[in-house]
Motif scaffolding. Structure first.
Motif, mmCIF file in Angstrom:
data_model
loop_
_atom_site.group_PDB
_atom_site.id
_atom_site.type_symbol
_atom_site.label_atom_id
_atom_site.label_comp_id
_atom_site.label_asym_id
_atom_site.label_seq_id
_atom_site.Cartn_x
_atom_site.Cartn_y
_atom_site.Cartn_z
ATOM 1 N N ARG A 32 46.424 42.841 27.976
ATOM 2 C CA ARG A 32 45.138 43.126 28.621
ATOM 3 C C ARG A 32 44.541 41.794 29.050
ATOM 4 N N LEU A 33 44.215 41.689 30.328
ATOM 5 C CA LEU A 33 43.726 40.448 30.918
ATOM 6 C C LEU A 33 42.458 40.742 31.695
ATOM 7 N N TRP A 34 41.360 40.088 31.314
ATOM 8 C CA TRP A 34 40.088 40.298 31.996
ATOM 9 C C TRP A 34 39.612 38.991 32.608
ATOM 10 N N ASP A 35 39.086 39.072 33.824
ATOM 11 C CA ASP A 35 38.451 37.908 34.422
ATOM 12 C C ASP A 35 37.246 37.509 33.563
ATOM 13 N N ILE A 36 37.170 36.234 33.220
ATOM 14 C CA ILE A 36 36.119 35.772 32.309
ATOM 15 C C ILE A 36 34.728 35.964 32.896
ATOM 16 N N GLU A 37 34.563 35.728 34.183
ATOM 17 C CA GLU A 37 33.237 35.806 34.792
ATOM 18 C C GLU A 37 32.807 37.243 35.067
ATOM 19 N N SER A 38 33.688 38.017 35.684
ATOM 20 C CA SER A 38 33.307 39.356 36.148
ATOM 21 C C SER A 38 33.709 40.480 35.202
ATOM 22 N N GLY A 39 34.671 40.207 34.306
ATOM 23 C CA GLY A 39 35.201 41.269 33.456
ATOM 24 C C GLY A 39 36.214 42.152 34.164
ATOM 25 N N GLU A 40 36.551 41.822 35.423
ATOM 26 C CA GLU A 40 37.520 42.625 36.177
ATOM 27 C C GLU A 40 38.846 42.680 35.421
ATOM 28 N N LYS A 41 39.441 43.855 35.386
ATOM 29 C CA LYS A 41 40.708 44.038 34.696
ATOM 30 C C LYS A 41 41.860 43.654 35.610
ATOM 31 N N LEU A 42 42.785 42.860 35.065
ATOM 32 C CA LEU A 42 43.914 42.349 35.839
ATOM 33 C C LEU A 42 45.227 42.729 35.158
ATOM 34 N N ASP A 43 45.302 43.941 34.640
ATOM 35 C CA ASP A 43 46.452 44.382 33.837
ATOM 36 C C ASP A 43 46.712 45.857 34.100
ATOM 37 N N LYS A 44 47.544 46.479 33.275
ATOM 38 C CA LYS A 44 47.938 47.870 33.533
ATOM 39 C C LYS A 44 46.798 48.866 33.360
ATOM 40 N N ASP A 45 45.670 48.462 32.785
ATOM 41 C CA ASP A 45 44.511 49.357 32.736
ATOM 42 C C ASP A 45 44.046 49.729 34.144
ATOM 43 N N VAL A 46 44.343 48.890 35.130
ATOM 44 C CA VAL A 46 44.031 49.235 36.521
ATOM 45 C C VAL A 46 44.729 50.538 36.890
ATOM 46 N N PHE A 47 45.967 50.704 36.446
ATOM 47 C CA PHE A 47 46.729 51.936 36.696
ATOM 48 C C PHE A 47 46.274 53.053 35.768
ATOM 49 N N ARG A 48 46.113 52.725 34.486
ATOM 50 C CA ARG A 48 45.708 53.748 33.509
ATOM 51 C C ARG A 48 44.392 54.410 33.917
ATOM 52 N N ARG A 49 43.442 53.595 34.399
ATOM 53 C CA ARG A 49 42.085 54.076 34.638
ATOM 54 C C ARG A 49 41.745 54.240 36.123
ATOM 55 N N ASP A 50 42.769 54.138 36.977
ATOM 56 C CA ASP A 50 42.568 54.307 38.432
ATOM 57 C C ASP A 50 41.478 53.380 38.956
ATOM 58 N N LEU A 51 41.649 52.087 38.708
ATOM 59 C CA LEU A 51 40.632 51.097 39.077
ATOM 60 C C LEU A 51 40.953 50.351 40.368
ATOM 61 N N GLY A 52 42.043 50.712 41.034
ATOM 62 C CA GLY A 52 42.391 50.019 42.271
ATOM 63 C C GLY A 52 43.877 49.771 42.367
ATOM 64 N N SER A 53 44.234 48.690 43.058
ATOM 65 C CA SER A 53 45.635 48.365 43.311
ATOM 66 C C SER A 53 46.227 47.555 42.155
ATOM 67 N N LEU A 54 47.251 48.090 41.532
ATOM 68 C CA LEU A 54 47.919 47.374 40.444
ATOM 69 C C LEU A 54 48.615 46.125 40.973
ATOM 70 N N THR A 55 49.233 46.225 42.139
ATOM 71 C CA THR A 55 49.913 45.073 42.720
ATOM 72 C C THR A 55 48.932 43.939 43.017
ATOM 73 N N ASP A 56 47.755 44.282 43.517
ATOM 74 C CA ASP A 56 46.758 43.250 43.789
ATOM 75 C C ASP A 56 46.334 42.553 42.497
ATOM 76 N N ALA A 57 46.162 43.322 41.419
ATOM 77 C CA ALA A 57 45.746 42.738 40.142
ATOM 78 C C ALA A 57 46.810 41.786 39.611
ATOM 79 N N TYR A 58 48.077 42.218 39.621
ATOM 80 C CA TYR A 58 49.157 41.381 39.108
ATOM 81 C C TYR A 58 49.356 40.157 39.998
ATOM 82 N N THR A 59 49.192 40.342 41.322
ATOM 83 C CA THR A 59 49.328 39.225 42.244
ATOM 84 C C THR A 59 48.251 38.178 41.973
ATOM 85 N N GLU A 60 47.054 38.613 41.624
ATOM 86 C CA GLU A 60 45.970 37.677 41.336
ATOM 87 C C GLU A 60 46.304 36.845 40.093
ATOM 88 N N VAL A 61 46.863 37.472 39.073
ATOM 89 C CA VAL A 61 47.284 36.721 37.883
ATOM 90 C C VAL A 61 48.341 35.685 38.266
#
Length: 253
Positions: free
Chosen positions: A203-232
């Motif tokens: 589980r990886l969260w952006d320190i400033e915004s709390g945005e999730k950058l991990d598989k919770d994006v897929f679990r919770r339908d929070l957006g593009s999983l590829t975009d999150a992993y690409t950002e990491v």
């Protein structure tokens, strides 16, 4: 090219017989699963990203003396790894209350824990990978007390390493899962980190915004999983930059 012998296929990876004795080829699939595979999808490029990120983390661990099964990356989707005897336990390290821990103990998600907590889960999809105690582990012979002491020590060293490199790029390491395997040098047994380390298993969260950058994006339908992993990957310098400092990964199958 001779057809490779399939050794094992899991939800996110395939293992093939390696070119040398005691080696395997690990192939990263694009399949995404959650809730013990009740939710499934195919996310184009996910396997490429996880291959590169796991290479980055495993190589880093090897370089600081934490032994892993990783030998080298072969191409965009495959790694050469050392064959190990996997201990049937998932080792989870938690730094912040989230996911099942927050739900189980009635804690607010995001609560910092007083110290890293190490948990063991029995690897059995049919049972939902249940949380188990050291008493269970010893009683059922899954690992010895010495094995568990070594696993905790390995997990905490991984946590120190991962927390530091993530903090440096503005990401909070909330928790992560590793698997550990046995290797034998003659009669001497060693435990090493196996499987993968990627946003699939952290589980990886952006320190400033709390945005999730991990598989919770897929679990919770929070957006593009590829975009999150690409950002990491972009923050860690795993992917090349193009243009005016923007990441421009080309995902090659």
């Amino acid at each position: 090219m001779a057809r490779r012998r399939l050794v094992y296929e899991g939800k996110a990876k395939i293992l093939y017989e390696g070119p040398e004795p005691e080696t395997l080829i690990q192939y990263f699939k694009d399949d995404a699963t959650a809730f013990n595979a009740e939710k499934k999808d195919v996310i184009e490029g996910k396997g490429v990203l996880n291959n590169r990120l796991s290479e980055y983390f495993m190589s880093g661990l090897n370089s600081i003396g934490v032994p892993t099964h990783f030998i080298k990356r072969l191409n965009m989707r495959e790694q050469l790894i050392r064959a190990v005897e996997i201990i049937p336990l998932e080792v989870v390290v938690r730094n912040v209350a989230a996911g099942s821990l927050a739900k189980r103990l009635g804690m607010e998600e995001g609560t910092a824990l007083p110290r890293p907590i190490v948990e063991f889960y029995y690897k059995d999809d049919a049972l939902g990978d249940p949380l188990v105690t050291e008493e269970h582990i010893i009683a059922f012979g899954w690992a010895s007390q010495q094995d568990m002491d070594d696993m905790v020590a390995l997990a905490l060293r991984v946590n120190d390493f991962m927390s530091g490199i993530m903090l440096a790029v503005g990401i909070r390491l909330v928790d992560f899962k590793i698997e550990i395997g046995r290797v034998f040098d003659g009669d001497f047994q060693r435990l090493i980190v196996a499987d993968e380390i990627s946003p699939d298993s952290c589980r990886l969260w952006d320190i400033e915004s709390g945005e999730k950058l991990d598989k919770d994006v897929f679990r919770r339908d929070l957006g593009s999983l590829t975009d999150a992993y690409t950002e990491v990957a972009r923050r860690l310098g795993v992917l090349p930059r193009t243009g005016a400092g923007q990441a421009g990964p080309k995902l090659v199958h």
